[in-house]
Design a protein around this motif. Structure first.
Motif, PDB file in Angstrom:
ATOM      1  N   ARG A  97       0.816  -1.222   0.000  1.00 20.90           N
ATOM      2  CA  ARG A  97       0.000   0.000   0.000  1.00 20.90           C
ATOM      3  C   ARG A  97       0.851   1.273   0.000  1.00 20.90           C
ATOM      4  N   GLY A  98       1.853   1.368   0.848  1.00 23.03           N
ATOM      5  CA  GLY A  98       2.674   2.580   0.946  1.00 23.03           C
ATOM      6  C   GLY A  98       3.484   2.839  -0.315  1.00 23.03           C
ATOM      7  N   VAL A  99       4.152   1.804  -0.819  1.00 21.82           N
ATOM      8  CA  VAL A  99       4.956   1.942  -2.039  1.00 21.82           C
ATOM      9  C   VAL A  99       4.049   2.290  -3.218  1.00 21.82           C
ATOM     10  N   TYR A 100       2.895   1.636  -3.294  1.00 19.50           N
ATOM     11  CA  TYR A 100       1.940   1.903  -4.369  1.00 19.50           C
ATOM     12  C   TYR A 100       1.475   3.363  -4.317  1.00 19.50           C
ATOM     13  N   ALA A 101       1.084   3.830  -3.138  1.00 10.97           N
ATOM     14  CA  ALA A 101       0.606   5.215  -2.997  1.00 10.97           C
ATOM     15  C   ALA A 101       1.683   6.210  -3.415  1.00 10.97           C
ATOM     16  N   ASP A 102       2.940   5.930  -3.055  1.00 13.76           N
ATOM     17  CA  ASP A 102       4.041   6.815  -3.454  1.00 13.76           C
ATOM     18  C   ASP A 102       4.194   6.846  -4.975  1.00 13.76           C
ATOM     19  N   LYS A 103       4.090   5.684  -5.627  1.00 16.27           N
ATOM     20  CA  LYS A 103       4.215   5.628  -7.085  1.00 16.27           C
ATOM     21  C   LYS A 103       3.072   6.386  -7.761  1.00 16.27           C
ATOM     22  N   ILE A 104       1.880   6.252  -7.224  1.00 14.07           N
ATOM     23  CA  ILE A 104       0.724   6.960  -7.803  1.00 14.07           C
ATOM     24  C   ILE A 104       0.908   8.470  -7.656  1.00 14.07           C
ATOM     25  N   LYS A 105       1.324   8.922  -6.487  1.00 13.01           N
ATOM     26  CA  LYS A 105       1.543  10.360  -6.271  1.00 13.01           C
ATOM     27  C   LYS A 105       2.634  10.885  -7.204  1.00 13.01           C
ATOM     28  N   THR A 106       3.701  10.114  -7.366  1.00 13.23           N
ATOM     29  CA  THR A 106       4.786  10.511  -8.266  1.00 13.23           C
ATOM     30  C   THR A 106       4.282  10.605  -9.695  1.00 13.23           C
ATOM     31  N   HIS A 107       3.497   9.622 -10.133  1.00 14.53           N
ATOM     32  CA  HIS A 107       2.959   9.621 -11.494  1.00 14.53           C
ATOM     33  C   HIS A 107       2.084  10.862 -11.721  1.00 14.53           C
ATOM     34  N   CYS A 108       1.216  11.170 -10.772  1.00 17.34           N
ATOM     35  CA  CYS A 108       0.336  12.339 -10.910  1.00 17.34           C
ATOM     36  C   CYS A 108       1.140  13.638 -10.944  1.00 17.34           C
ATOM     37  N   ARG A 109       2.167  13.732 -10.104  1.00 20.58           N
ATOM     38  CA  ARG A 109       3.041  14.911 -10.087  1.00 20.58           C
ATOM     39  C   ARG A 109       3.770  15.063 -11.421  1.00 20.58           C
TER      40      ARG A 109
END
Length: 144
Positions: A97-109
């Motif tokens: 969950r944590g790694v996934y959320a970080d990747k999603i935030k990075t992608h959106c940024r």
């Protein structure tokens, strides 16, 4: 003729955008609406060509809140990508969950930075929120 009236039929199993030949017009505007989860390097190639052909662009990223943090998922989960006919078995969703959320935030940024770099206004619309604010942002864009 409008661009959306000229879109060729596309294969439902592909994630790529159809060929784009809109010509050049300094008064052209383009509004792109998608989840934009595809590879950003490939999207940048398309976006750079589009940016040369239009005067302004607006990107609306549609996001399902479940895609942001996997909150609705617990334990072992099988994720299916119907577009690519692929699936991923995750034995314990909490472990990623944590790694996934970080990747999603990075992608959106990175999507926002990419759009901005090519002169596009970028906004997000979450499907659990009222569409009104997104439409107001679009209306403000159209008034420019």
């Amino acid at each position: 003729m409008r661009y959306n009236e000229r879109l060729p039929a596309t294969n439902a199993n592909t994630q790529t955008m159809p060929p784009l030949d809109i010509g050049k017009s300094r008064n052209s505007n383009m509004i792109m609406i998608s989840d934009f989860w595809d590879d950003l390097d490939a999207f940048e190639t398309r976006l750079s060509g589009i940016a040369e052909s239009i005067s302004r662009g607006f990107i609306i990223q549609i996001i399902d809140p479940a895609e942001l943090d996997l909150a609705p998922y617990q334990g072992r989960t099988l994720f299916k990508d119907t577009g690519k006919n692929e699936q991923t078995d995750i034995p314990n969703v909490a472990s990623i969950r944590g790694v996934y959320a970080d990747k999603i935030k990075t992608h959106c940024r990175e999507l926002k930075a990419l759009g901005t770099r090519y002169g596009f206004t970028v906004t997000q619309h979450r499907t659990d929120h009222d569409i009104k604010s997104t439409l107001q942002a679009l209306q403000g864009y159209a008034a420019l």
